[in-house]
Design an enzyme around this catalytic site. Structure first.
Site, PDB file in Angstrom:
ATOM      1  N   CYS A 386       0.830  -1.208   0.000  1.00  0.00           N
ATOM      2  CA  CYS A 386       0.000   0.000   0.000  1.00  0.00           C
ATOM      3  C   CYS A 386       0.860   1.252   0.000  1.00  0.00           C
ATOM      4  O   CYS A 386       0.459   2.298  -0.525  1.00  0.00           O
ATOM      5  CB  CYS A 386      -0.933  -0.010   1.206  1.00  0.00           C
ATOM      6  SG  CYS A 386      -0.099  -0.117   2.805  1.00  0.00           S
ATOM      7  N   HIS A1035      -1.246   1.554   7.501  1.00  0.00           N
ATOM      8  CA  HIS A1035      -1.790   1.435   6.149  1.00  0.00           C
ATOM      9  C   HIS A1035      -1.719   2.787   5.458  1.00  0.00           C
ATOM     10  O   HIS A1035      -1.951   3.831   6.075  1.00  0.00           O
ATOM     11  CB  HIS A1035      -3.241   0.943   6.214  1.00  0.00           C
ATOM     12  CG  HIS A1035      -3.878   0.741   4.887  1.00  0.00           C
ATOM     13  ND1 HIS A1035      -3.344  -0.107   3.921  1.00  0.00           N
ATOM     14  CD2 HIS A1035      -5.011   1.269   4.343  1.00  0.00           C
ATOM     15  CE1 HIS A1035      -4.123  -0.086   2.852  1.00  0.00           C
ATOM     16  NE2 HIS A1035      -5.130   0.741   3.080  1.00  0.00           N
TER      17      HIS A1035
END
Length: 1285
Positions: A386, A1035
């Site tokens: 990510c 994230h």
């Protein structure tokens, strides 16, 4: 940003080493493990161990110290490719090391018998004991070779978690590292639709990224079936799908619905085959008659569950190709994986049957779906990628950069020979990825950028594997890599950086311009045009006030957050003067500060010399740690006790301090009880340790040492006067003292007047019968109610210290101040009386006594129970007379103001302007970052300041949220408010401010290279890269503005959704992408090239359409007699897409062609043709002259009967090398035309009998107009036979 050598330099071939046998399932992040201490001869561990062990194996490792030394020696040996090393929990290893070294810390001692097997439970994943926790930093782990692991197993038992890892070579430079996180694949078994199978979860296998594809399918087969060695089988790779199968068995219908590709066993590595962690594979065995599924009915892409697999509906969702027909970047990469294989392939030696491989259908089958808007394609997460996806989305939505790549300009500027670049691979991979993201008509909602990641990790192995990384580090590497791959400077000259010689604003502007021009001589690319600015660095010497100014480029702006993580602690401060109380001081300082910074703060607050302050940590009534300059405050725990002693001399804690023979001796003193035994024993310490300061002469005199201890003890007892003997000034001055009595007389009590005049009462309890009196029952009390009456003019005099209050012992320690919990008190430590210790010390040659106390000596003052009780108390928490638990509170006004400011800032919040102000704040260099002053001729802690001088068109702002020092890994989650539109930084840009001052002074700033000072420097936000969670994990997501749809989108890996721009302004924002709001085009030189490419593309597309020519003039086409006298077609010039050179009629087109019908009319005249849009190009003559013009060779095919008979192949024209091919009979005529038109120096070489290469700009005069028109006719495609030569 400097473009000098970076970590991304090339060049090496990737390793194809296999990983491990399938039984060893491991997983984790690839990390570079440093190779230090090459003390193993030739790096050969086996030979070293054979030499160390001898014939009996571990005979030489019988003692703990030898085992410790050998293990640490082997663990420092260099790693080699394909070796197996084991990962060990740092907490277990620390405990093991403590047991073998005998070290004792605050947790107490550890015996080797209590260690137990290696326990890796704190570093493995909660879901799989074979995986290393992703949140554990690689630098925190311990790595041992296989031999050491086998010893651990033999010595302490079989571990529950075994983590073997292979050493692999990564990247083009073949960097060796442990593959901490190898690939983990899902495995299924293919079954018929009618077969009934039990509910069984899928299996998993771990494979190294450098293992071969053959190893992978072999692992798959042997793990799924015991019959793999005697039957025919093949392996399928399922297409990317966000819904992985949760069963071991995969039916043929599921295989067709999800899409699959047959895997071709080969020696290529898994990494090169673009196989990623999490991919699913299906094992299929051949039955007696056929395979379970017909390979021709399986699509390579997923189809809807309800689709008919026999007649799939096909949609053309292939993205535009980047490099022409069958040569685009992705086609080249995918061809390696999906190329047709042989129908059978000999299996590895472990397998007897062949592995049958059949090519799959080349058709992409799926139901038609609504096409996506360009730029809204999600990027699939391939295992903690990510960080890469969010960064790519932000850069992909930089419109000017997107235009540069999508128009193909980057292809013309590739610089594959740049030694600082990546052979053009990064630029090609990024360009191909942009083609996919901005493709029109695509129905796929997401795409996994495997090809880009493979290219990335080849040149940046730090991004290999599947552990989380910093998105900002990727952006920095990618921009630097693109810059070097597209650098227009082919050979970098040496450029000396100019120095500041002093002066005013004009000289400052001159220095800045000279620095920038020098940088541009070595660096010139689209990245420089868009992303790079210039900042000013100013250094001022604190001693001579010498000023040094330098200008350096930057590619992104890293801004510190003004709210820093603070270290809050209470410091116990002990002044040297007994007249000053010892105080408890709360401090708040930057968590990355050193104890040198803390001592400077305390020195300023307490009006003391920081060099005379000694900071120590105490624990269990002794000094535990010497907190010198090398220690950071962030290393301390909240409950650690930190004491700062003020000394009358230098504390000798500075790293720059140089000792001399005449230095005072600073000795630690501990208080202890008299032990029961007098030989080897441990001491029962109490109270607080302290230090005394002695000169060299006192250090050899026991009486002087005793008196120094008594002097310091005055601070720690209420009965300090009783440490000394007193007398009146004259004996005659003593007078009778009235002793008031209250209440009934005490039986058997005696009132006594001491020598100093104090009145005490000694109570003698009734003595029981017996010959022995318990002296402990005698209680000495000081009468507070009976003050001594002394005339005001009378004085008492201190005669001297009282003797025998304690016994003095000495111990020689391994470390100064006896630091460490177990540094003394063990069986090998000896506590000697002063007399014995002094007797072992020899006199100096001059007859004087050598100092008994040395640097590593400590003193112990032994108190018997009575003395201890009187001066301090009886212990057990009741220190009635002790003062070490009584500290006065002290809060400095600076501390109070800091707390108030922090509270105000917390309520107010932080703005981006606050971060900019913090960036430009002046600060003093640290002791580790000294600046050499050329005037003082020495290194100085100069005052340094950064200022923005020139800002780029695209401003990337990096909010420095992460702190990753050696003592602290943390993230600042504070909300930073930043504007979406209208960020005005004009007041902060030095170039703009200096230019305005010069204009006010009447200076012509245009002569200084300054302009556009009236237009404000305003920026608008267009993308945000955000991070959720803590350091080491979390994230990444992105917000970006789509210029095509005029909407903002939120990118969460493969999930894309429209969003309001205000949602991007949150506490998770990490990277901010701003674009300048200006009236001029952004990108400068790059923008001009993009516009030229667009014009070229427009001309290419419009030139294929019919033209309505004027009727007044007709160009005569060549006759059949001139079939071999002239080439029929000229290739397009630079900056112009290929175009037809004539106006074909319908009868002359091939039957397959069906262009719009032509209007009636004549072609334009030659004069009118000069004003055709084809010829109205703004390209530099150099760009035109350096192109080669191609004529088809007469020998390659029959010449057309006319110039309008041959139609150009547009695809070939766009991709072919462009040069002029002339028939030999026309060479001389064409050469003369070019020479007269000013190409005299340009016709430099004749690459073939009918080909010329033009290598320079044309230079012509007004007299050459006819020739220019002739060449213009050539450029417009006119046959040479029609040119008047």
């Amino acid at each position: 940003m400097s473009s000098e050598p970076s970590s991304s330099s090339p060049k090496r071939a990737a390793s194809d080493e296999p990983f491990q046998d399938p039984s060893r399932a491991v997983k984790s992040q690839q990390s570079s493990v440093p190779f230090t201490a090459d003390r193993i001869p030739n790096g050969d561990i086996d030979a070293y161990m054979a030499e160390q062990e001898g014939s009996d194996g571990e005979a030489t490792l019988s003692s703990p110290t030898k085992r410790l030394a050998t293990v640490e020696e082997l663990s420092k040996a260099p790693m080699r490719v394909n070796e197996t090393w084991y990962v060990v929990s740092p907490s277990w290893y620390k405990r093991w090391r403590k047991a073998l070294s005998g070290e004792v810390d605050k947790e107490g001692p550890v015996k080797e018998a209590d260690i137990g097997p290696v326990d890796n439970s704190d570093i493995v994943s909660s879901t799989d004991a074979n995986d290393i926790n992703q949140n554990v930093a690689p630098d925190d782990l311990v790595y041992v070779p296989q031999q050491v692991w086998e010893w651990f197993t033999r010595w302490y038992g079989q571990p529950h978690q075994s983590l073997p890892r292979k050493v692999v070579a990564r990247g083009v430079q073949a960097e060796l590292s442990l593959e901490l996180h190898p690939l983990k694949i899902r495995m299924h078994i293919l079954s018929a639709d009618t077969a009934s199978q039990p509910e069984t979860p899928p299996r998993y296998a771990t494979v190294s990224s450098v293992a071969s594809v053959t190893d992978l399918v072999t692992t798959l087969a042997t793990s799924m079936s015991d019959l793999a060695a005697t039957s025919s089988w093949r392996a399928w790779k399922l297409a990317d799908d966000s819904r992985p199968l949760d069963s071991l068995y995969c039916t043929s219908t599921q295989l067709k619905e999800r899409g699959a590709t047959l895997v071709d066993p080969s020696t290529r590595s898994v990494e090169d085959a673009l196989i990623q962690s999490g991919d699913s594979f299906v094992y299929e065995e051949e039955s007696l008659t056929s395979w379970v599924v017909d390979a021709n009915t399986v699509s390579a892409q997923p189809v809807a569950a309800s689709a008919s697999t026999s007649e799939p509906i096909t949609t053309n969702s292939t993205p535009p190709k980047v490099f022409g027909s069958d040569g685009d970047f992705f086609s080249q990469m995918q061809a390696k994986l999906t190329s047709p294989a042989k129908t059978s392939l000999a299996a590895p030696s472990a397998l007897k049957p062949s592995v049958t491989i059949k090519p799959t259908s080349a058709t992409s089958s799926r139901y038609k779906a609504s096409s996506l808007e360009p730029g809204t394609l999600g990027l699939g997460n391939m295992g903690n990628t990510c960080f890469m996806n969010s960064a790519l989305q932000c850069l992909a939505h930089t419109k000017e950069l997107m235009d540069y790549f999508l128009t193909g300009v980057f292809e013309e500027e590739l610089n594959p020979d740049n030694p600082l670049g990546m052979q053009g691979a990064i630029a090609q991979a990024f360009g191909a990825l942009l083609q996919r993201i901005w493709a029109t008509g695509s129905s796929s909602t997401s795409y996994s950028p495997r090809e880009f990641k493979q290219a990335l990790q080849r040149f940046a192995p730090q991004f290999s594997g599947y552990q989380q990384h910093d998105s900002q580090e990727l952006v920095a590497f990618l921009l630097d890599g693109l810059h070097e791959d597209l650098n227009r400077v082919l050979k970098k000259p040496y450029v000396e950086k100019p120095d500041w010689e002093g002066g005013g604003d004009k000289e400052l502007v001159g220095l800045a311009n000279e620095s920038w021009q020098g940088y541009m001589r070595r660096n010139d690319s689209v990245i420089v045009d868009l992303f790079q600015g210039q900042y000013q660095s100013t250094l001022v010497c604190p001693e001579c006030e010498k000023v040094s100014i330098t200008f350096d480029p930057f590619m992104y702006l890293t801004l510190p957050l003004p709210i820093q993580k603070k270290w809050k602690h209470a410091i116990y401060y002990v002044p040297w003067s007994l007249a000053k109380p010892h105080v408890k001081i709360p401090v708040e300082i930057n968590r990355d500060a050193s104890f040198k910074d803390l001592r400077q703060l305390l020195g300023r607050w307490m009006d003391a010399d920081p060099d005379c302050l000694l900071t120590m940590e105490t624990f269990s009534s002794r000094f535990y740690k010497d907190l010198d300059d090398t220690c950071l405050v962030g290393e301390m725990n909240d409950n650690d006790i930190i004491v700062c002693f003020e000394l009358p001399c230098h504390a000798q804690q500075s790293r720059t301090y140089k000792q001399s023979p005449d230095d005072p001796v600073i000795i630690a003193v501990n208080l202890c009880d008299i032990p029961a035994r007098q030989a080897y024993r441990s001491q029962n310490l109490f109270g607080y340790p302290f230090v005394i300061v002695l000169d060299q002469e006192q250090a050899a005199d026991p009486d002087a040492v005793y008196e120094a201890i008594i002097d310091r003890l005055q601070r720690w007892t209420d009965n300090a006067r009783d440490l000394f003997t007193w007398e009146a000034t004259t004996p005659d001055s003593l007078k009778p003292v009235r002793i008031p009595l209250s209440g009934s007389a005490v039986v058997n009590s005696i009132t006594e007047i001491k020598e100093n005049g104090d009145v005490v009462t000694v109570q003698e309890p009734t003595i029981e019968e017996g010959d022995i009196t318990d002296e402990k029952a005698t209680v000495v009390q000081e009468s507070d109610e009976v003050p001594m009456e002394i005339d005001a003019d009378e004085e008492v005099r201190k005669v001297g210290v009282k003797k025998d209050i304690f016994k003095l012992r000495i111990q020689a320690c391994d470390a100064k101040y006896g630091i460490g919990y177990g540094s003394y008190g063990t069986s090998i430590q000896r506590f000697d009386l002063w007399e014995f210790y002094a007797s072992q010390t020899k006199d100096l040659p001059d007859g004087s006594s050598a100092p008994v106390l040395r640097e590593n000596s400590i003193l112990l003052a032994e108190f018997d129970e009575n003395m201890k009780a009187y001066y301090f108390g009886d212990g057990d928490g009741r220190w009635d007379s002790a003062r070490w638990d009584r500290w006065q509170a002290f809060e400095h006004p600076e501390y109070i103001a800091s707390r108030q400011a922090a509270a105000s800032m917390k309520n107010k919040g932080i703005s981006l302007q606050d971060c900019l102000d913090e960036f430009t704040r002046e600060e003093q260099l640290g002791a580790d970052d000294l600046w050499y002053c050329p005037r003082c001729k020495k290194h100085q802690q100069a005052m340094k300041r950064f200022d923005l001088w020139k800002v780029p068109d695209v401003l990337v702002v990096h909010l420095k949220r992460f702190s990753n020092s050696r003592t602290l890994r943390d993230k600042i989650d504070t909300f930073v408010d930043f504007p979406i539109n209208g960020l005005d930084i004009s007041p902060m840009v030095g170039e703009r401010q200096v230019a305005q001052r010069l204009v006010e002074q009447g200076v012509d700033i245009a002569q200084l290279g300054l302009s556009d000072i009236d237009e404000p420097l305003i920026y608008d936000l267009y993308a945000v890269d955000e991070h959720l969670g803590g350091l080491g994990g979390g994230h990444y997501r992105a917000y970006a503005y789509n210029d095509t749809t005029d909407k903002w989108y939120h990118f969460d890996d493969s999930y894309v959704s429209p969003v309001q721009p205000e949602a991007a302004v949150n506490a998770n924002a990490y990277l901010l992408f701003y674009k300048r709001r200006t009236s001029r085009p952004l990108g400068g030189k790059s923008h001009a090239m993009v516009e030229a490419a667009r014009t070229k593309a427009t001309v290419s597309s419009t030139s294929t359409q019919p033209v309505d020519p004027p009727a007044q003039t007709v160009l005569t086409p060549p006759t059949t007699e001139s079939n071999n006298s002239v080439a029929p077609q000229l290739a397009s010039l630079a900056g112009l897409r290929s175009f037809t050179d004539d106006w074909p009629t319908q009868s002359q087109l091939s039957p397959a062609s069906s262009p719009p019908p032509l209007d009636d009319g004549e072609p334009p005249s030659f004069e009118n043709a000069q004003f055709d849009s084809v010829l109205q190009t703004s390209l530099d003559p150099l760009a035109i002259s350096t192109h080669r013009f191609d004529y088809p060779s007469s020998s390659s095919r029959d010449s057309p009967t006319s110039s309008i008979e041959a139609l150009p192949d547009m695809d070939d024209a766009e991709n072919a090398e462009q040069h002029i091919e002339l028939d030999e009979t026309q060479v001389s005529s064409f050469e003369q035309t070019l020479r007269r038109a000013g190409f005299e120096s340009s016709v430099a070489r004749r690459s073939s009998p009918s080909s010329w290469s033009l290598d320079g700009p044309p230079t012509y005069s007004d007299d050459d107009q006819d020739e220019i028109e002739s060449v213009g006719a050539v450029r417009s495609g006119t046959p040479l036979s029609d040119i008047d030569v």
